[in-house]
Motif scaffolding. Sequence first.
Motif, mmCIF file in Angstrom:
data_model
loop_
_atom_site.group_PDB
_atom_site.id
_atom_site.type_symbol
_atom_site.label_atom_id
_atom_site.label_comp_id
_atom_site.label_asym_id
_atom_site.label_seq_id
_atom_site.Cartn_x
_atom_site.Cartn_y
_atom_site.Cartn_z
ATOM 1 N N CYS A 1 0.854 -1.192 0.000
ATOM 2 C CA CYS A 1 0.000 0.000 0.000
ATOM 3 C C CYS A 1 0.884 1.235 0.000
ATOM 4 O O CYS A 1 1.717 1.412 0.879
ATOM 5 C CB CYS A 1 -0.920 0.005 1.215
ATOM 6 N N HIS B 1 -5.235 3.829 -1.166
ATOM 7 C CA HIS B 1 -4.996 2.638 -0.349
ATOM 8 C C HIS B 1 -5.253 1.389 -1.198
ATOM 9 O O HIS B 1 -6.269 1.290 -1.878
ATOM 10 C CB HIS B 1 -5.923 2.609 0.854
ATOM 11 N N CYS C 1 -4.592 -1.532 0.456
ATOM 12 C CA CYS C 1 -4.579 -2.570 1.485
ATOM 13 C C CYS C 1 -5.975 -2.890 1.989
ATOM 14 O O CYS C 1 -6.229 -3.950 2.536
ATOM 15 C CB CYS C 1 -3.717 -2.123 2.657
#
Length: 295
Positions: free
Chosen positions: A136, A160, A162
């Motif tokens: 990320c 992001h 993740c």
Amino acid sequence: MENSADLELKNLMNELTQGRELAKQLQISLNTSSSSDETCEFLIQRIKNTYEKALSMLNNDDGDDLDREFKEYQNTTRKRKAMPTSTKKVQLCPGTGLEEQLDDGYSWKKYGQKDILGAKYPRGYYRCSHGRGKGCIATKKVQRSNNDPTVIEITYIGEHTCNHVSSSNPTPTLPENYIFPDTNNQSFQNFNNLSPSSINPESYIFPNAMMDNYVLGTFMSPTPSESNYFAISPTLTSNYGGNHNAHATQSEVITPFTSSVTSSGINSPVVGLDFPFAPKEIDSNFPFGSLGFFP
DNA sequence: AGGATTTGACCCGG
DNA sequence: CCGGGTCAAATCCT
């Protein structure tokens, strides 16, 4: 092991599911008289973000893009390539937990701080705490406004990848819904039923004394004396920043209205929300301020 | 002891 | 060369 295409699909599903949940929240908010305009506005913004993210995932039919992006990032660790950025300004609400006001649902790790030319307050640099391991690449910059210390500007850089939320606020289906805490929570109801002008600090997470220390002593006093930020409880690692002169690509003003839901006293690391509140003058007076003493 | 934060040094683009 | 962004060792905190 799941391949990158599966991961991509899963992320896409997450985004779409999140968008649906946010839309539900918006519907609820619209039907709830106690919900503020800011609530709805914030929800709309988040819904837009999820759709944009989902669309960008679809456009990147090459599922390896994120991996490659991270590789490039690793190869140029000190200078990131141009990444999508968005900026939001957060107007701090007196009496509300600062940490909550700055919490965006992700967990961040601070990796640097720097004095910026022409800025009274240092800028903090954060990256997603899942960052390196999960690939990320999201980072954010947090800075307090020169002119209005109660305004914090947060610049998000990169997306992001993740899909993780803060460990202190695990919410499986709504990774970024920190803003919608348990509405049965008494404090949340107190907060929602209050107009900004009638805020009762006792309804919030911090007692008056503490807020005085934070907001008045630390934020407002142009020449803080003994009530400088070094006196702040080290257990409350909230960060502030802002830059009025910001010229970000997109800008939005968000008035936080988060509840007094604490990080549930979880002793997991408080990620991402530390901050040097003191202006530079204080820093120069107390170069070892965070230690609380001179060498 | 391990993880988070601080802070001076380093890197690189303008 | 300057300034913003990042690294990484030292330090702090739990």
